[in-house]
Scaffold this motif. Structure first.
Motif, PDB file in Angstrom:
ATOM      1  N   VAL A   1     -33.017 -22.179   7.316  1.00  0.00           N
ATOM      2  CA  VAL A   1     -31.910 -21.509   6.632  1.00  0.00           C
ATOM      3  C   VAL A   1     -32.173 -21.637   5.141  1.00  0.00           C
ATOM      4  O   VAL A   1     -32.468 -22.740   4.658  1.00  0.00           O
TER       5      VAL A   1
ATOM      6  N   THR B   1     -25.905 -21.993   1.238  1.00  0.00           N
ATOM      7  CA  THR B   1     -26.505 -20.775   1.784  1.00  0.00           C
ATOM      8  C   THR B   1     -25.499 -19.653   1.550  1.00  0.00           C
ATOM      9  O   THR B   1     -24.696 -19.324   2.427  1.00  0.00           O
TER      10      THR B   1
ATOM     11  N   GLY C   1     -29.963 -10.188  16.727  1.00  0.00           N
ATOM     12  CA  GLY C   1     -30.857 -11.121  16.042  1.00  0.00           C
ATOM     13  C   GLY C   1     -32.315 -10.908  16.421  1.00  0.00           C
ATOM     14  O   GLY C   1     -32.647 -10.128  17.326  1.00  0.00           O
TER      15      GLY C   1
ATOM     16  N   SER D   1     -36.009  -9.299  12.311  1.00  0.00           N
ATOM     17  CA  SER D   1     -34.774 -10.053  12.100  1.00  0.00           C
ATOM     18  C   SER D   1     -34.266  -9.855  10.681  1.00  0.00           C
ATOM     19  O   SER D   1     -35.054  -9.820   9.739  1.00  0.00           O
TER      20      SER D   1
ATOM     21  N   SER E   1     -31.854 -12.029   9.746  1.00  0.00           N
ATOM     22  CA  SER E   1     -31.165 -13.316   9.531  1.00  0.00           C
ATOM     23  C   SER E   1     -31.512 -13.891   8.177  1.00  0.00           C
ATOM     24  O   SER E   1     -30.634 -14.335   7.435  1.00  0.00           O
TER      25      SER E   1
ATOM     26  N   TYR F   1     -27.566 -14.597   9.195  1.00  0.00           N
ATOM     27  CA  TYR F   1     -27.835 -15.468  10.349  1.00  0.00           C
ATOM     28  C   TYR F   1     -26.815 -15.317  11.488  1.00  0.00           C
ATOM     29  O   TYR F   1     -27.167 -14.961  12.601  1.00  0.00           O
ATOM     30  N   ARG F   2     -25.557 -15.613  11.179  1.00  0.00           N
ATOM     31  CA  ARG F   2     -24.572 -15.704  12.269  1.00  0.00           C
ATOM     32  C   ARG F   2     -24.113 -14.329  12.747  1.00  0.00           C
ATOM     33  O   ARG F   2     -23.478 -14.231  13.793  1.00  0.00           O
ATOM     34  N   ASP F   3     -24.402 -13.294  12.025  1.00  0.00           N
ATOM     35  CA  ASP F   3     -23.981 -11.956  12.454  1.00  0.00           C
ATOM     36  C   ASP F   3     -24.933 -11.330  13.463  1.00  0.00           C
ATOM     37  O   ASP F   3     -24.626 -10.287  14.033  1.00  0.00           O
ATOM     38  N   ARG F   4     -26.072 -11.941  13.689  1.00  0.00           N
ATOM     39  CA  ARG F   4     -27.039 -11.540  14.720  1.00  0.00           C
ATOM     40  C   ARG F   4     -27.495 -10.090  14.532  1.00  0.00           C
ATOM     41  O   ARG F   4     -27.083  -9.175  15.254  1.00  0.00           O
TER      42      ARG F   4
END
Ligand code: LMR
Length: 393
Positions: free
Chosen positions: A35, A43, A99, A240, A242, A248-251
């Motif tokens: 990350v 982040t 993702g 990706s 991410s 990242y978390r939204d895929r």
């Protein structure tokens, strides 16, 4: 019934997140999961993403389904970003996927549907989830030599020799740039040689590109992918957003499929849509729509590219800083390769015992194979990190 379930071996990267969180030492240092972190250890949401999200919130007037392939303006934007004009658009189809991992999983399933007996060749080492997903799907796995432990660079002669043992119809999984976990990458000239091998032996290249923009720059990081795409009749790409969009978390990922002609492209498209349908139906919209807004707005796109470039340069700066500090602390050039590696990671070449000692004695967390997240390096603490590393070797 549920008592019949098997114990699950933890994923080494994900396990580390929990171990780090449970450590109460104030001076602990997380060099684990990939990350990006800024100089304060945060982040943040990228500026262009925030702006696009505000626009989306104001303008979106429905939440009805988009389509099994997701948002096609997003898929086209990712296709152009990665492939440029290396291959005719009529030979490429793509699907939005949850993702980069979602894209990898779907493409492995596509391979399995086309040829269940094909062996998928992965680098040794590779991102651990490549092997985990292949095993889960019951697919054949081959490993080609990649990392040279002595130089911490690529063992290209070993890689080529192993690939020459692959059979027609096998799949060759490559990292598009910024190899994870090692940070060691093949050159453009070497990509051209690998493309020749793929062509001569009729191998299907599959390229996992999750760090575009983190290595040598947005355009330069696609050099290998484009060399390969221009050469071979068929190719798969798992992409990706991410890391390079910080989503990242939204895929937000994409599967791109290059087929030999337009009829084959239609068949590939129907198959990837069908795989989406049986696995999750419709891919999640939000993050992909945000990327589409950014990529289709000149000002947002320029701002995104400039923030990404700043992130890349800060990682290069940290690489040089750590290599310099280790040179001073160890009085040797053993770790100079850190400045030559590219992307978010470098494998330091420490033993598992040394990695554990860094964890227990110094609260420094890295993956057991001595992979460090370069973005997690503390600019002000490079000397003490180098001292700690020097003390365990
Ligand atoms: C990593 O390798 O740390 C990242 O790709 C995160 C992950 O899912 O493993």
């Amino acid at each position: 019934m549920l008592e019949n379930l098997k114990e699950q071996a933890p994923d080494k990267i994900i396990e580390l997140i929990g171990l780090y969180a449970a450590d109460t030492r104030a001076n602990k240092l997380d060099l684990g999961v990939g990350v990006y972190k800024d100089a304060k250890g945060n982040t943040p949401v990228m500026r262009a993403v925030k702006a696009a999200e505000a626009q989306l919130l104001a303008e979106q007037d429905t939440k009805k389904y988009v389509g099994l392939l997701g948002d096609l303006s997003y898929v086209d934007a990712i296709r152009d970003l990665i492939l440029g004009d290396s291959v005719a658009a009529g030979r490429v189809c793509g699907a939005q996927e949850p993702g980069g991992t979602g894209a990898i999983r779907q493409l492995f399933e596509l391979i399995k549907a086309a040829d269940a007996g094909a062996t998928v060749w992965i680098s040794n080492p590779s991102w651990p989830n490549h092997e985990a997903i292949l095993k889960y799907l019951g697919m054949n796995i081959g490993k080609y030599r990649y990392f040279d432990e002595a130089s911490c660079g690529v063992d290209f002669a070993g890689m080529k020799a192993d690939l020459e043992g692959a059979a027609e119809g096998d799949v060759l999984l490559l990292h598009g740039c910024c190899h994870n976990p090692t940070g060691a990458n093949i050159t453009s000239a070497e990509w051209a040689e690998v493309a020749e091998i793929a062509l001569a032996q009729k191998l299907m290249p599959m390229i996992d590109i999750a760090y575009q923009g983190f290595g040598d720059g947005l355009e330069d990081d696609t050099a290998g992918v484009r060399i390969m795409a221009a050469k071979v009749p068929e190719m798969l790409v798992a992409a990706s957003c991410s890391k390079n969009f910080g989503l990242y978390r939204d895929r937000v990922g994409a599967a791109l499929i290059i087929s030999k002609d337009e009829a084959a492209t239609a068949l590939s498209k129907a198959n990837i849509a069908g795989l989406n349908r049986v696995n999750f139906s419709f891919p999640p919209d939000h993050g992909a729509k945000v990327v589409s807004i950014i990529m289709n707005d000149d000002a947002l796109r320029a701002d995104w590219a400039s923030e990404l470039e700043d992130m890349r340069l800060s990682m290069l700066d940290l690489r040089q800083g750590l290599a310099d500090a280790l040179r001073r602390e160890t009085n040797s050039d053993r770790f100079d390769f850190i400045a030559e590696h590219r992307g978010m990671f470098s494998r330091l070449g420490l033993s598992p015992e040394q990695v554990m000692q860094l964890r227990s004695d110094h609260a420094i967390y890295m993956v057991g194979d001595s992979r460090v997240n370069i973005a997690g390096l503390p600019k002000a603490g490079l000397d003490s990190l180098a001292k700690a590393i020097a003390s365990v070797i």
